[in-house]
Design a protein around this motif. Structure first.
Motif, PDB file in Angstrom:
ATOM      1  N   ILE A  37       0.662  -1.393   0.109  1.00 58.81           N
ATOM      2  CA  ILE A  37       0.064  -0.041  -0.043  1.00 58.81           C
ATOM      3  C   ILE A  37       0.875   1.183   0.010  1.00 58.81           C
ATOM      4  CG2 ILE A  37      -1.782   1.257   1.132  1.00 58.81           C
ATOM      5  CD1 ILE A  37      -2.971  -1.393   2.443  1.00 58.81           C
ATOM      6  N   GLU A  38       1.908   1.347   0.630  1.00 58.92           N
ATOM      7  CA  GLU A  38       2.688   2.274   0.743  1.00 58.92           C
ATOM      8  C   GLU A  38       3.667   2.827  -0.426  1.00 58.92           C
ATOM      9  OE1 GLU A  38       5.335   1.337   4.121  1.00 58.92           O
ATOM     10  OE2 GLU A  38       3.739   1.964   5.676  1.00 58.92           O
ATOM     11  N   LEU A  39       3.662   1.646  -1.347  1.00 59.34           N
ATOM     12  CA  LEU A  39       4.294   2.059  -2.521  1.00 59.34           C
ATOM     13  C   LEU A  39       3.515   2.950  -3.484  1.00 59.34           C
ATOM     14  CD1 LEU A  39       5.611  -1.599  -3.268  1.00 59.34           C
ATOM     15  CD2 LEU A  39       6.898   0.431  -2.595  1.00 59.34           C
ATOM     16  N   GLY A  40       2.446   3.054  -3.172  1.00 60.51           N
ATOM     17  CA  GLY A  40       1.453   3.895  -4.142  1.00 60.51           C
ATOM     18  C   GLY A  40       0.929   4.960  -3.415  1.00 60.51           C
ATOM     19  N   PRO A  41      -0.331   5.527  -4.408  1.00 56.40           N
ATOM     20  CA  PRO A  41      -0.711   6.826  -3.738  1.00 56.40           C
ATOM     21  C   PRO A  41      -1.897   6.921  -2.542  1.00 56.40           C
ATOM     22  CG  PRO A  41      -1.731   6.342  -5.835  1.00 56.40           C
ATOM     23  CD  PRO A  41      -0.603   5.154  -5.549  1.00 56.40           C
ATOM     24  N   LEU A  42      -2.487   5.668  -2.294  1.00 58.26           N
ATOM     25  CA  LEU A  42      -3.455   5.437  -1.577  1.00 58.26           C
ATOM     26  C   LEU A  42      -3.097   5.348  -0.099  1.00 58.26           C
ATOM     27  CD1 LEU A  42      -5.774   2.784  -3.369  1.00 58.26           C
ATOM     28  CD2 LEU A  42      -5.838   5.288  -3.647  1.00 58.26           C
ATOM     29  N   SER A  43      -3.890   5.870   0.784  1.00 61.89           N
ATOM     30  CA  SER A  43      -3.771   5.468   2.108  1.00 61.89           C
ATOM     31  C   SER A  43      -4.019   4.163   2.624  1.00 61.89           C
ATOM     32  CB  SER A  43      -4.456   6.724   3.010  1.00 61.89           C
ATOM     33  OG  SER A  43      -5.874   6.394   2.859  1.00 61.89           O
ATOM     34  N   GLN A  44      -3.998   3.594   3.741  1.00 64.72           N
ATOM     35  CA  GLN A  44      -4.271   2.381   4.088  1.00 64.72           C
ATOM     36  C   GLN A  44      -6.128   2.343   4.097  1.00 64.72           C
ATOM     37  OE1 GLN A  44      -3.267  -0.044   7.160  1.00 64.72           O
ATOM     38  NE2 GLN A  44      -0.844   0.557   7.048  1.00 64.72           N
ATOM     39  N   ALA A  45      -6.445   3.516   4.564  1.00 66.00           N
ATOM     40  CA  ALA A  45      -7.882   3.558   4.735  1.00 66.00           C
ATOM     41  C   ALA A  45      -8.651   3.835   3.332  1.00 66.00           C
ATOM     42  CB  ALA A  45      -8.218   5.007   5.330  1.00 66.00           C
ATOM     43  N   GLU A  46      -7.985   4.382   2.407  1.00 64.09           N
ATOM     44  CA  GLU A  46      -8.365   4.495   1.024  1.00 64.09           C
ATOM     45  C   GLU A  46      -8.293   3.129   0.324  1.00 64.09           C
ATOM     46  OE1 GLU A  46      -7.274   9.032  -0.252  1.00 64.09           O
ATOM     47  OE2 GLU A  46      -5.996   7.549  -0.228  1.00 64.09           O
ATOM     48  N   PHE A  47      -7.379   2.352   0.456  1.00 65.62           N
ATOM     49  CA  PHE A  47      -7.184   0.900  -0.061  1.00 65.62           C
ATOM     50  C   PHE A  47      -7.997   0.171   0.402  1.00 65.62           C
ATOM     51  CE2 PHE A  47      -5.109  -3.072  -0.122  1.00 65.62           C
ATOM     52  CZ  PHE A  47      -4.370  -3.154  -1.364  1.00 65.62           C
ATOM     53  N   PHE A  48      -8.399   0.051   1.638  1.00 68.04           N
ATOM     54  CA  PHE A  48      -9.259  -0.894   2.399  1.00 68.04           C
ATOM     55  C   PHE A  48     -10.809  -0.310   2.078  1.00 68.04           C
ATOM     56  CE2 PHE A  48      -5.507  -2.076   4.928  1.00 68.04           C
ATOM     57  CZ  PHE A  48      -5.572  -3.520   4.540  1.00 68.04           C
ATOM     58  N   GLN A  49     -10.893   0.650   1.936  1.00 73.07           N
ATOM     59  CA  GLN A  49     -12.427   1.242   1.417  1.00 73.07           C
ATOM     60  C   GLN A  49     -12.663   0.629   0.350  1.00 73.07           C
ATOM     61  OE1 GLN A  49     -13.138   5.470   1.203  1.00 73.07           O
ATOM     62  NE2 GLN A  49     -15.320   5.356   1.414  1.00 73.07           N
ATOM     63  N   ILE A  50     -11.524   0.969  -0.782  1.00 72.03           N
ATOM     64  CA  ILE A  50     -12.072   0.077  -2.041  1.00 72.03           C
ATOM     65  C   ILE A  50     -12.275  -1.324  -2.066  1.00 72.03           C
ATOM     66  CG2 ILE A  50     -10.968  -0.258  -4.362  1.00 72.03           C
ATOM     67  CD1 ILE A  50      -9.465   2.414  -4.066  1.00 72.03           C
ATOM     68  N   LEU A  51     -11.397  -1.936  -1.259  1.00 67.31           N
ATOM     69  CA  LEU A  51     -11.662  -3.607  -1.146  1.00 67.31           C
ATOM     70  C   LEU A  51     -12.997  -3.848  -0.230  1.00 67.31           C
ATOM     71  CD1 LEU A  51      -8.243  -5.045   0.164  1.00 67.31           C
ATOM     72  CD2 LEU A  51      -9.433  -5.320  -2.165  1.00 67.31           C
ATOM     73  N   ALA A  52     -13.469  -3.039   0.559  1.00 65.05           N
ATOM     74  CA  ALA A  52     -14.591  -3.331   1.174  1.00 65.05           C
ATOM     75  C   ALA A  52     -15.386  -3.244   0.431  1.00 65.05           C
ATOM     76  CB  ALA A  52     -14.739  -2.425   2.547  1.00 65.05           C
ATOM     77  N   GLN A  53     -15.542  -2.392  -0.635  1.00 62.13           N
ATOM     78  CA  GLN A  53     -16.934  -2.248  -1.513  1.00 62.13           C
ATOM     79  C   GLN A  53     -16.731  -3.102  -2.692  1.00 62.13           C
ATOM     80  OE1 GLN A  53     -16.256   1.911  -2.755  1.00 62.13           O
ATOM     81  NE2 GLN A  53     -17.220   2.707  -0.590  1.00 62.13           N
ATOM     82  N   LYS A  54     -15.565  -4.051  -2.871  1.00 62.73           N
ATOM     83  CA  LYS A  54     -15.771  -5.145  -4.086  1.00 62.73           C
ATOM     84  C   LYS A  54     -16.664  -6.093  -3.841  1.00 62.73           C
ATOM     85  CE  LYS A  54     -11.932  -3.605  -6.163  1.00 62.73           C
ATOM     86  NZ  LYS A  54     -11.939  -3.367  -7.571  1.00 62.73           N
TER      87      LYS A  54
END
Length: 372
Positions: A37-54
């Motif tokens: 996650i840290e390699l890219g532009p998303l925060s952890q919260a943003e990353f997991f929010q996207i996953l949660a909506q999958k």
């Protein structure tokens, strides 16, 4: 169908979890999800929010458009329709062999190498000629020898570039001559390309970019440090890719919604991944070279900044027995060379975490002193 036991995997399945210092693998120190996650532009919260909506359906059967777009950028002039997502490069290799190899076909495979490339064709009833690698030739096989193996009915030539376990690299000139030989008889070339060299200035073309009957397989498991997602791909010409689709329906539906998302994220941020991994490879290869120069019982044809190496051990003991004792007494895990049909050698995965490498090499040297 009868098939030989997979020597390397069989060894690791039994012994891997017993290691204190695992320097047997060929992945560049695996990333945690947090590091990804840290390699890219998303925060952890943003990353997991996207996953949660999958939605937990099958997702994109052949790989998402995002995934295919990222993979396409790794090649020259490859269309998205030529890319099929697979269960790692293992799944990609299996798919290509399953789809193309028939009983009685003549197959040539680099040997020894990744065992799929010769034992799956054998299990399918093919006649397999082994194209031997040569330690005295920096672990490369001979193109002259290949000319003697090729027949008018040769169906496929299988290579692993860069090579597992030695880290040897077939460069552009070598590959172009290989393509010329294959083209004379219309043979496919299946190239397992999971070990991308990270040597500065060394650019190795994918076989699909060099040859109309080239088939490139790859994955996130080695150079990209994410074996945990089990995502790979196969790229071939449009006609062959269409054939693969038919056979893929019998072997795989999809990689999984989460895995596809993580794989796409890693590839979208691949420059950061590769920069991190070049540092690891450069640092750890220097440590390995220094150790080999000081260790009288070890010699090595150095890999070309590839994440695997293959040491020769000057010891009066059968290699597998040695490796079992080394693990039990020192906690150091290697893969004995007999698992690649090359006794007196061992695969040493120098791209383990640096501290693991340093402690593992020190323990290995201490263990070798019993033979002095």
């Amino acid at each position: 169908m009868d098939i030989q036991a997979f020597g390397v995997e069989e060894w690791l399945n039994v012994w891997e979890n017993d290691a204190i210092y695992d320097i047997a693998g060929s992945t560049i120190a695996s990333l945690t999800l947090e590091e990804i996650i840290e390699l890219g532009p998303l925060s952890q919260a943003e990353f997991f929010q996207i996953l949660a909506q999958k939605k937990m359906n099958y997702g994109w059967i052949e790989g998402s458009p995002d995934f295919k777009q990222e993979v396409a950028q790794l090649y020259q002039n490859v269309n998205l329709e030529q890319i099929l997502q697979t269960n790692g490069a293992t799944g990609a290799n299996h798919l290509a062999l399953y789809a193309l190899v028939e009983p009685g076909d003549h197959i040539i495979s680099v040997y020894p190498s990744y065992q799929q490339l010769y034992d799956i064709p054998r299990s399918l009833g093919a006649q397999v000629s082994l194209w031997q690698i040569r330690e005295e030739n920096n672990w490369l096989p001979s193109l002259e020898e290949l000319r003697g193996l090729v027949r008018a009915d040769t169906k496929m030539i299988c290579i692993n570039n860069a090579h597992n376990p030695t880290g040897a690299v077939m460069d552009r000139n070598f590959l172009e001559e290989l393509v010329a030989i294959a083209r004379e008889v219309g043979a496919y070339i299946l190239s397992d390309e999971v070990y991308c060299p990270l040597e500065e200035g060394l650019e190795i073309p994918a076989i699909v970019d060099l040859y109309e009957k080239g088939i490139s397989t790859n994955s996130l498991s080695k150079t990209y440090s994410v074996p945990g997602v089990r995502v790979g791909w196969v790229v071939a010409n449009p006609e062959v890719s269409q054939l693969f689709r038919k056979y893929r329906d019998y072997t795989m539906i999809c990689a999984g919604v989460f895995d596809d998302f993580v794989a796409s994220y890693v590839l979208a941020n691949r420059e950061a991944v590769l920069a991190r991994n070049r540092e690891i490879v450069d640092r750890n290869l220097a440590i390995l070279k220094d150790w080999v120069q000081k260790e009288p019982r070890v010699s090595l044809v150095y890999p070309r900044h590839v994440s695997t190496s293959f040491i020769r051990l000057d010891i009066p003991e059968e290699i597998e027995a040695f490796c079992i004792r080394l693990l039990k007494e020192k906690g150091v895990l290697l893969v004995p060379g007999n698992r690649f049909d090359l006794p007196q050698h061992a695969r040493l995965g120098y791209c383990a975490p640096t501290q693991t490498l340093e402690k593992g090499l020190a323990a290995l040297s201490d263990f070798l002193r019993q033979f002095d």
